[in-house]
Design a protein around this motif. Structure first.
Motif, short mmCIF file in Angstrom:
data_model
loop_
_atom_site.label_atom_id
_atom_site.label_comp_id
_atom_site.label_asym_id
_atom_site.label_seq_id
_atom_site.Cartn_x
_atom_site.Cartn_y
_atom_site.Cartn_z
N LEU A 64 0.84 -1.20 0.00
CA LEU A 64 0.00 0.00 0.00
C LEU A 64 0.87 1.24 0.00
CD1 LEU A 64 -2.79 1.40 0.34
CD2 LEU A 64 -2.46 1.21 2.80
N ASN B 126 -1.83 -1.40 -3.94
CA ASN B 126 -3.00 -0.58 -3.59
C ASN B 126 -2.53 0.83 -3.29
OD1 ASN B 126 -5.06 -2.97 -3.12
ND2 ASN B 126 -3.24 -3.49 -1.90
N THR C 179 -7.73 -0.14 -5.59
CA THR C 179 -7.16 -1.49 -5.62
C THR C 179 -7.30 -2.01 -7.05
OG1 THR C 179 -9.15 -2.81 -5.24
CG2 THR C 179 -8.16 -1.76 -3.31
#
Length: 315
Positions: free
Chosen positions: A186, A223, A237
């Motif tokens: 992320l 993500n 995503t």
């Protein structure tokens, strides 16, 4: 429950004070400052602690300020693994103007690092990375730390099967975008950084989502979350994009809102939530953080109270 480790290379001794007016060329008499341990990863660990979770923190420590910072972390019950930092740990100063309600934030630079300090940080991270856990690399990088430090970090934690969350800005963020050999699980940044990367205004959440989607397609990160201020944050995503809306609250101080967001999101992920539900917890934590003074970050009871107001809207 997955274990959580945060990394802070450029911590700060945060001082928050008030003055009647903030004007040039005169001595400004300020109130007794509130002093807190600060820096991206430190604040994430503190926010997680405030919400009833636990996170360990790798923190670079140097000089008198570093020792004071370490004492404050210990007093809060944060499990800390100090690594040596050259010179003196930096300080940051926030001055609130009582007359206008405006806030002035002065961030001092950290001491320049040498390669030996960089290698020590990587080795310490590799030794303490929790198996199948979550590792958060957050905050600015001191001078001398290579812009591709995130690549070395990704390699160091790979064997433990941990997921890397990166919250950074400036040249280090651009390095990840332009030279992404090891995309993190992320990547998070604020709206100004997103627009700087895009080279244009991102007027709507859909614009932000489209840009984030293009970065994921390029392999920048698995993500991506881009903040959009009072609107909330856009999560993208491979399956789609969502706006996690912020709760409508009275803003007292914006200090630590982004770190609280990462704390709420990470704790939710550690507890087994989907990334979409975790984004909603992040929004609630950020909303709670702006209602507190100085560098108090979010309070657990406020996060739970505000969570129902934070909606997840598919874009």
């Amino acid at each position: 429950m997955h274990d959580i480790l945060t990394i802070t290379l450029n911590p700060a001794l945060d001082m928050n004070t008030e003055a009647e007016k903030v004007i040039p060329d005169v001595k400004l008499r300020c109130t007794e400052p509130m002093v807190d341990p600060g820096g991206g990863g430190i604040n994430v660990a503190r926010a997680i602690n405030h919400m009833g979770g636990n996170a360990s923190a790798i923190v670079a420590i140097g000089g008198h300020n570093g020792n004071r910072l370490l004492e404050l972390l210990m007093a809060e019950g944060i499990a800390t693994m100090p690594i040596p930092s050259p010179g003196e740990t930096r300080a940051s100063v926030v001055v609130n103007c009582k007359t206008t309600g405006q806030q002035y934030r002065f961030m001092l630079p950290g001491p320049p690092w040498r390669d030996e300090h960089v290698q020590k940080a990587i080795q310490t991270t590799a030794a303490h990375t929790p198996k199948d856990g979550l590792v958060i690399f957050s905050g600015s990088q001191p001078p001398g730390v290579p812009l591709d430090f995130e690549e070395s970090l990704s390699e160091a934690i790979r064997g433990a099967g941990a997921r890397l969350i990166v919250d950074t800005s400036g040249a280090a963020l651009r390095q990840i975008v332009e030279d992404h050999k090891s995309p993190p699980f992320l990547l998070r940044a604020d709206d100004e950084e997103a627009e700087g990367l895009a080279g244009q205004k991102l007027e709507t959440p859909a614009d932000t989502a489209a840009f984030a989607c293009s970065l994921i397609e390029q392999g920048v990160a698995e993500n991506i979350i881009f903040a959009r201020g009072a609107e909330g944050s856009v999560l993208t995503t491979p399956e789609g994009s969502w706006l996690a809306t912020a709760a409508k609250v009275k803003v007292v101080s914006k200090v630590g809102a982004g770190d609280s967001y990462v704390g709420g999101l990470t704790l939710s992920l550690a507890r087994g939530s989907t990334i979409q539900e975790a984004a909603r917890w992040g929004a609630a934590a950020a909303s709670a953080a702006v209602t507190t003074v100085a560098t108090e970050l979010c309070r657990g009871e406020d996060v739970e109270r505000l969570l129902p107001e934070c909606k997840l809207i598919q874009l």
